[in-house]
Motif scaffolding. Structure first.
Motif, PDB file in Angstrom:
ATOM      1  N   UNK A  32       0.812  -0.801  -0.020  1.00  0.00           N
ATOM      2  CA  UNK A  32      -0.038  -0.054   0.045  1.00  0.00           C
ATOM      3  C   UNK A  32       1.060   1.262  -0.094  1.00  0.00           C
ATOM      4  N   UNK A  33       0.645   1.878  -1.128  1.00  0.00           N
ATOM      5  CA  UNK A  33       1.746   2.769  -0.951  1.00  0.00           C
ATOM      6  C   UNK A  33       1.452   4.008  -0.959  1.00  0.00           C
ATOM      7  N   UNK A  34       2.157   5.404  -0.464  1.00  0.00           N
ATOM      8  CA  UNK A  34       1.661   6.511  -0.234  1.00  0.00           C
ATOM      9  C   UNK A  34       2.566   7.710  -1.195  1.00  0.00           C
ATOM     10  N   UNK A  35       1.853   8.040  -1.758  1.00  0.00           N
ATOM     11  CA  UNK A  35       2.943   9.336  -2.819  1.00  0.00           C
ATOM     12  C   UNK A  35       2.856  10.730  -2.331  1.00  0.00           C
ATOM     13  N   UNK A  36       4.146  10.947  -2.074  1.00  0.00           N
ATOM     14  CA  UNK A  36       3.519  13.302  -1.254  1.00  0.00           C
ATOM     15  C   UNK A  36       4.888  13.361  -2.209  1.00  0.00           C
ATOM     16  N   UNK A  37       4.220  14.559  -3.217  1.00  0.00           N
ATOM     17  CA  UNK A  37       3.853  15.466  -3.414  1.00  0.00           C
ATOM     18  C   UNK A  37       4.588  16.602  -3.721  1.00  0.00           C
ATOM     19  N   UNK A  38       5.372  17.748  -3.373  1.00  0.00           N
ATOM     20  CA  UNK A  38       4.986  19.474  -3.104  1.00  0.00           C
ATOM     21  C   UNK A  38       4.779  20.250  -4.040  1.00  0.00           C
ATOM     22  N   UNK A  39       5.643  19.165  -5.472  1.00  0.00           N
ATOM     23  CA  UNK A  39       4.804  20.320  -6.726  1.00  0.00           C
ATOM     24  C   UNK A  39       3.852  20.772  -6.912  1.00  0.00           C
ATOM     25  N   UNK A  40       3.588  21.680  -7.498  1.00  0.00           N
ATOM     26  CA  UNK A  40       2.616  22.252  -7.932  1.00  0.00           C
ATOM     27  C   UNK A  40       1.935  21.319  -9.090  1.00  0.00           C
ATOM     28  N   UNK A  41       0.316  21.535  -9.309  1.00  0.00           N
ATOM     29  CA  UNK A  41      -0.459  20.739 -10.230  1.00  0.00           C
ATOM     30  C   UNK A  41       0.393  20.448 -11.560  1.00  0.00           C
TER      31      UNK A  41
END
Length: 87
Positions: A32-41
């Motif tokens: 079960x994977x969680x991706x954390x991304x801070x970049x604007x869409x």
């Protein structure tokens, strides 16, 4: 207000090409994977948006690569400017 916490096996920090490949590999293996991304869409996915015509040689079907793509065919595509590689 009660909050529900999700349980994840792996957290992938960032959503670039390598991170997305790692996340997909882990998910395919059952994690079960969680991706954390801070970049604007508009910038999510990092340089993945530039890999539309990325090609890699392979002698047998591999996952989403459903046909052979031989070294000779790859080399021919590189030499042929009308190839889809340059579209």
């Amino acid at each position: 207000m009660a909050t529900q916490r999700e349980a994840y096996d792996i957290a992938v920090i960032g959503g670039g090409n390598a991170a997305l490949c790692a996340a997909m590999t882990a998910a395919e293996a059952g994690a079960r994977v969680l991706i954390l991304e801070a970049a604007p869409r508009p910038y999510r996915g990092g340089n993945s948006r530039h890999t539309r015509n990325f090609r890699c040689m392979h002698g047998i079907p591999l996952g989403p690569l459903i046909e052979e793509y031989s070294e000779d065919e790859y080399f021919e595509d590189l030499l042929n400017p009308s190839s889809a590689l340059f579209c």
